[in-house]
Structure formats: C-alpha cells, structure tokens
Design a protein around this motif. Structure first.
Motif, PDB file in Angstrom:
ATOM      1  N   ARG A 125     -15.446  -1.402   5.631  1.00  0.00           N
ATOM      2  CA  ARG A 125     -15.352  -0.138   4.617  1.00  0.00           C
ATOM      3  C   ARG A 125     -14.820  -0.596   3.315  1.00  0.00           C
ATOM      4  O   ARG A 125     -15.036   0.258   2.323  1.00  0.00           O
ATOM      5  CB  ARG A 125     -14.818   1.038   5.473  1.00  0.00           C
ATOM      6  N   ARG A 126     -13.927  -1.493   3.409  1.00  0.00           N
ATOM      7  CA  ARG A 126     -13.459  -1.630   1.934  1.00  0.00           C
ATOM      8  C   ARG A 126     -14.097  -2.896   1.206  1.00  0.00           C
ATOM      9  O   ARG A 126     -13.644  -3.086   0.086  1.00  0.00           O
ATOM     10  CB  ARG A 126     -11.849  -2.007   2.227  1.00  0.00           C
ATOM     11  N   VAL A 127     -15.211  -3.337   1.394  1.00  0.00           N
ATOM     12  CA  VAL A 127     -15.757  -4.387   0.785  1.00  0.00           C
ATOM     13  C   VAL A 127     -16.420  -3.782  -0.373  1.00  0.00           C
ATOM     14  O   VAL A 127     -17.201  -2.778  -0.305  1.00  0.00           O
ATOM     15  CB  VAL A 127     -16.717  -5.218   1.624  1.00  0.00           C
TER      16      VAL A 127
ATOM     17  N   TYR B 188      -3.552   7.271   7.792  1.00  0.00           N
ATOM     18  CA  TYR B 188      -3.886   8.140   6.645  1.00  0.00           C
ATOM     19  C   TYR B 188      -4.868   7.213   5.836  1.00  0.00           C
ATOM     20  O   TYR B 188      -4.871   7.176   4.723  1.00  0.00           O
ATOM     21  CB  TYR B 188      -2.757   8.296   5.846  1.00  0.00           C
ATOM     22  N   HIS B 189      -5.819   6.637   6.609  1.00  0.00           N
ATOM     23  CA  HIS B 189      -7.210   6.065   5.983  1.00  0.00           C
ATOM     24  C   HIS B 189      -6.695   4.843   5.066  1.00  0.00           C
ATOM     25  O   HIS B 189      -7.217   4.774   3.964  1.00  0.00           O
ATOM     26  CB  HIS B 189      -8.005   7.239   4.874  1.00  0.00           C
ATOM     27  N   GLY B 190      -5.668   4.165   5.482  1.00  0.00           N
ATOM     28  CA  GLY B 190      -5.224   3.133   4.791  1.00  0.00           C
ATOM     29  C   GLY B 190      -4.871   1.930   5.719  1.00  0.00           C
ATOM     30  O   GLY B 190      -5.388   1.903   6.809  1.00  0.00           O
ATOM     31  N   GLY B 191      -4.253   0.936   5.145  1.00  0.00           N
ATOM     32  CA  GLY B 191      -3.846  -0.227   5.780  1.00  0.00           C
ATOM     33  C   GLY B 191      -3.308  -1.157   4.984  1.00  0.00           C
ATOM     34  O   GLY B 191      -2.447  -0.679   4.087  1.00  0.00           O
ATOM     35  N   GLY B 192      -3.251  -2.377   5.284  1.00  0.00           N
ATOM     36  CA  GLY B 192      -2.620  -3.402   4.500  1.00  0.00           C
ATOM     37  C   GLY B 192      -1.520  -4.408   5.188  1.00  0.00           C
ATOM     38  O   GLY B 192      -1.957  -4.524   6.416  1.00  0.00           O
ATOM     39  N   HIS B 193      -0.556  -4.861   4.378  1.00  0.00           N
ATOM     40  CA  HIS B 193       0.289  -5.715   5.038  1.00  0.00           C
ATOM     41  C   HIS B 193       1.379  -5.048   5.617  1.00  0.00           C
ATOM     42  O   HIS B 193       1.731  -3.809   5.321  1.00  0.00           O
ATOM     43  CB  HIS B 193       0.784  -6.680   3.968  1.00  0.00           C
ATOM     44  N   LYS B 194       2.276  -5.759   6.298  1.00  0.00           N
ATOM     45  CA  LYS B 194       3.342  -4.897   6.938  1.00  0.00           C
ATOM     46  C   LYS B 194       4.414  -4.370   5.829  1.00  0.00           C
ATOM     47  O   LYS B 194       4.858  -3.202   6.334  1.00  0.00           O
ATOM     48  CB  LYS B 194       4.468  -6.010   7.849  1.00  0.00           C
TER      49      LYS B 194
ATOM     50  N   ILE C  29      -6.231  11.010  -3.473  1.00  0.00           N
ATOM     51  CA  ILE C  29      -4.975  10.819  -3.784  1.00  0.00           C
ATOM     52  C   ILE C  29      -4.750   9.632  -2.923  1.00  0.00           C
ATOM     53  O   ILE C  29      -4.542   9.432  -2.046  1.00  0.00           O
ATOM     54  CB  ILE C  29      -4.016  12.009  -3.224  1.00  0.00           C
ATOM     55  N   LYS C  30      -4.325   8.484  -3.975  1.00  0.00           N
ATOM     56  CA  LYS C  30      -4.114   7.152  -3.699  1.00  0.00           C
ATOM     57  C   LYS C  30      -2.543   6.923  -3.577  1.00  0.00           C
ATOM     58  O   LYS C  30      -1.784   7.474  -4.261  1.00  0.00           O
ATOM     59  CB  LYS C  30      -4.412   6.112  -4.577  1.00  0.00           C
ATOM     60  N   ILE C  31      -2.148   6.318  -2.321  1.00  0.00           N
ATOM     61  CA  ILE C  31      -0.655   6.332  -2.236  1.00  0.00           C
ATOM     62  C   ILE C  31      -0.389   4.717  -1.875  1.00  0.00           C
ATOM     63  O   ILE C  31      -0.933   4.307  -0.993  1.00  0.00           O
ATOM     64  CB  ILE C  31      -0.100   7.120  -1.032  1.00  0.00           C
ATOM     65  N   ASN C  32       0.505   4.344  -2.646  1.00  0.00           N
ATOM     66  CA  ASN C  32       0.888   2.816  -2.896  1.00  0.00           C
ATOM     67  C   ASN C  32       2.147   2.673  -2.083  1.00  0.00           C
ATOM     68  O   ASN C  32       3.116   3.362  -2.624  1.00  0.00           O
ATOM     69  CB  ASN C  32       1.030   2.058  -4.165  1.00  0.00           C
ATOM     70  N   ILE C  33       2.313   1.776  -1.198  1.00  0.00           N
ATOM     71  CA  ILE C  33       3.605   1.920  -0.324  1.00  0.00           C
ATOM     72  C   ILE C  33       4.129   0.479  -0.545  1.00  0.00           C
ATOM     73  O   ILE C  33       3.395  -0.465   0.044  1.00  0.00           O
ATOM     74  CB  ILE C  33       3.333   2.596   1.048  1.00  0.00           C
ATOM     75  N   ARG C  34       5.539   0.703  -0.336  1.00  0.00           N
ATOM     76  CA  ARG C  34       6.123  -0.742  -0.249  1.00  0.00           C
ATOM     77  C   ARG C  34       7.529  -0.830   0.805  1.00  0.00           C
ATOM     78  O   ARG C  34       7.851   0.713   0.543  1.00  0.00           O
ATOM     79  CB  ARG C  34       6.485  -1.618  -1.505  1.00  0.00           C
ATOM     80  N   SER C  35       7.902  -1.639   1.477  1.00  0.00           N
ATOM     81  CA  SER C  35       8.926  -1.525   2.030  1.00  0.00           C
ATOM     82  C   SER C  35       9.894  -2.859   2.003  1.00  0.00           C
ATOM     83  O   SER C  35       9.429  -3.775   1.850  1.00  0.00           O
ATOM     84  CB  SER C  35       8.585  -1.438   3.668  1.00  0.00           C
TER      85      SER C  35
ATOM     86  N   HIS D  71      -6.287 -12.775   4.174  1.00  0.00           N
ATOM     87  CA  HIS D  71      -4.875 -13.086   4.560  1.00  0.00           C
ATOM     88  C   HIS D  71      -4.331 -11.463   5.123  1.00  0.00           C
ATOM     89  O   HIS D  71      -3.023 -11.613   5.310  1.00  0.00           O
ATOM     90  CB  HIS D  71      -3.990 -13.852   3.618  1.00  0.00           C
ATOM     91  N   HIS D  72      -4.980 -10.611   5.336  1.00  0.00           N
ATOM     92  CA  HIS D  72      -4.438  -9.395   5.952  1.00  0.00           C
ATOM     93  C   HIS D  72      -4.428  -9.638   7.590  1.00  0.00           C
ATOM     94  O   HIS D  72      -5.204 -10.265   7.814  1.00  0.00           O
ATOM     95  CB  HIS D  72      -5.503  -8.328   5.575  1.00  0.00           C
ATOM     96  N   PRO D  73      -3.589  -8.727   7.991  1.00  0.00           N
ATOM     97  CA  PRO D  73      -3.685  -8.777   9.563  1.00  0.00           C
ATOM     98  C   PRO D  73      -5.178  -8.226   9.682  1.00  0.00           C
ATOM     99  O   PRO D  73      -5.743  -7.394   9.270  1.00  0.00           O
ATOM    100  CB  PRO D  73      -2.769  -7.671   9.781  1.00  0.00           C
TER     101      PRO D  73
END
Ligand code: AMP
Length: 321
Positions: free
Chosen positions: A85-87, A278-284, A260-266, A103-105
């Motif tokens: 869906r993200r291609v 929340y319709h997202g994903g990415g790295h840990k 509404i886009k949410i960019n998150i870091r930890s 290189h994503h999970p």
C-alpha cells in the motif's frame, strides 16, 4: 540473494524502480543510484525511476513518468518499502517479475525476490552491498547518492551505525574522493522560514506525564511559516537529546491530502507497533502514522505516553535488581 537479484536485473530490458510514498532522501537516493548503476552496466536497458518527487530532492536527479511500459515484460524493483500500500506506483502486480530491497521490519510478501534486512541502516546500504557483491558498475555519482541516503537515514551516523556501516563508508572513501561538506550541504540546507517553524515547535512542544513531546501543526500554522506538511514533519529528526523527552511526535495537518501525518521518534520505547494501530508503521524507533482527526492523533499520543510509562517502570525495575 545478491546473485539472484543481479541475474533478474540482467534478464529484463525494461526496469521500473519505485519506492515509498512520502519521498525521503534514503528512498530516493537508493532508487536513483540503482537506476544509474544499472544504466552504467547495461546502457541499452530502459530504466525508469518513478514516484512523486519534491523540489527539495532535485539534487538527486529527476524522476520518470511511468509511460509506454509493457508491464508483463518488465521488472519492478521496489526499494525501501515493506508493504504494497505504500509503494508509490500505480502499477505493481502486472509486472513480469518483482524484487523488493528493504531495511524495514517485514510487513508483507508481495515480490518474487524479497531481499529484506532490517538490521541494515538504510536502503542505500543494501544497494551499496549489492554493488560490491555483484558486477553492477558504480561511479562517483552513484556513490555520492548512496552516501547521502546512508547519512540521512542514520541521522549522520547516530542510528544503526555499526562496524559494517563504517567499513562500507571507509571502503567508498578509499575509492572515491567524496566532498562531504558539499554533500551535507545538499542534504541539510533549508530556507529560513523552516528554521523559524522549528523555533515555533521548540516554543510550543507539550510534554505528557511520561515524556512524550509533541506539537500539533495545523495547516494554518504551517502555511504561516510558508512551509508544507512534509517539511514540517521532517523536522522530527531535530529533537533528539531533550532530558524530559523519551518519545517525540510532529502532528502535521496536510489539507491537500486530507490527512494528519504524525512523524514519531523514540530514544527508548518501541513505537512502530503503536504506529501500526494508526495506519502507520516503520522502524522500532523511527515511525510514522496517518490519521484523519486530531482526536485520533491525541489517542496515539496517549498510547505513546503509556508505552513511555511502561518503559520507565521497566528501566527502574531493572535498576533495582
Ligand atoms: P518519517 O517520519 O516519515 O521519516 O518515517 C519514519 C519511518 O516510518 C520510515 O521508515 C517510514 O517509511 C515509516 N512510515 C512513515 N509513515 C508511515 C505510514 N503511514 N505507514 C507505514 N510506515 C510509515
């Protein structure tokens, strides 16, 4: 795996290279560098790099239109994207053969070759490894692009920078004299209005009880600083190392796309599993999500706060043992 990928690339005369929506330097650099390397190796092939770009990344080259392609005779290579869906390509399944380099999970299997290594820093690192392990050719321009993507996704060698990354960088520097200050300038120069928006974020960041720092950037605020939702969100990388903040999020309203886009870091709690809700994903520790209302965004912040609480309790429990 490298040989299989090389063989498939060699076999097809027309190759389309796609990556994820919401282009970023690693996605676009890996895409453009791979295109250049294939054309250097086989100048007669037709290679298209597709997707929506942005003037910000014009230094990486220009994108192609997905036109006059006989999909059933062509190869699709998808870089830096774990799920269909993200291609950023209107056509995926019709291709004769598909390769994923990511290189994503793992999220889902949608290609004939799935070359995934989520321990690697960037898609550019995987393409670099592909170049060094096969007969694909490289030149200064290819290597510069891959270096830029690698620097960007590791946040200047802050994340995922192990001995393999540094050995690769050492290898490319011994082969090509990279003008690193110039490359960093291409990657990090920004207009004054964005710096002012960053100042706004710094002044207005709210902190939850357990250390989630967040800012809501409405479309009005973003346009007041003559910025766009994408560049506002990209600023998320500038908020590492704040004592009171364990997880941080930029909530940006994108009126044009009605999301509404949410960019998150930890810097501790795992966040991609929460982003996935929340319709997202990415790295840990570097994720993104998309919602349609500010209320949903608040629920996400609440979930992040709970994850921080749990993380703090676990850390404190660990100390007592
Ligand atoms: P960003 O904050 O846009 O740099 O994204 C950080 C990471 O999360 C990247 O690996 C993105 O591919 C991923 N990501 C961002 N938004 C989404 C989304 N809506 N769905 C899945 N993954 C995402």
């Amino acid at each position: 795996m490298f040989k299989l990928i090389y063989k498939a690339i060699k076999k097809y005369d027309t190759i389309v290279i796609a990556r994820h929506v919401g282009v970023d330097p690693d996605a676009m650099a890996s895409q453009m560098a791979l295109k250049e390397a294939i054309l250097l190796t086989w100048p007669k092939k037709r290679v298209l790099a597709v997707g929506t770009g942005g003037s910000k990344f014009s230094y990486l080259g220009s994108l192609d239109k997905l036109e006059d392609v006989s999909f059933s005779e062509s190869l699709l290579i998808v870089v830096d994207t774990p799920d269909k869906r993200r291609v950023d390509s209107p056509v995926i399944d019709e291709f004769a053969y598909k390769i994923k380099i990511d290189h994503h999970p793992f999220v889902e299997n949608f290609c004939d070759i799935e070359f995934i290594d989520d321990q690697k820093s960037s898609a550019c690192q995987l393409v670099l490894e592909l170049l060094y392990r096969t007969k694909l050719k490289r030149n200064q321009s290819v290597i510069e692009k891959l270096f830029i993507g690698l620097v960007s996704d590791t946040n200047r060698f802050l994340f995922n920078s192990d001995s393999v990354v540094f050995s690769l960088v050492s290898k490319i520097l011994s082969e090509y004299p990279l003008d690193i200050p110039h490359l960093y300038q291409q990657l990090y120069m920004r207009p004054l209005n964005e710096v002012r928006l960053q100042g706004y974020i710094e002044q207005n960041m709210k902190i939850t009880d357990h250390g989630v720092g967040y800012v809501s950037l409405t479309a009005d605020i973003i346009s007041k600083f003559s910025a766009d939702a994408g560049s506002a969100g990209n600023m998320v990388n500038n908020f590492n190392y704040i004592d009171e903040v364990l997880v941080w999020a930029m909530i940006s309203e994108d009126k044009k796309n009605e999301i509404i886009k949410i960019n998150i870091r930890s810097r501790g709690p795992v966040i991609n599993t929460i982003a996935e809700k929340y319709h997202g994903g990415g790295h840990k520790f570097a994720s993104g999500a998309r919602v349609t209302t500010m209320e949903e965004a608040e629920l996400l912040i609440h979930d992040l706060d709970r994850a921080c609480k749990k993380y703090i309790e676990e850390m404190e429990g660990g100390k007592e043992k």
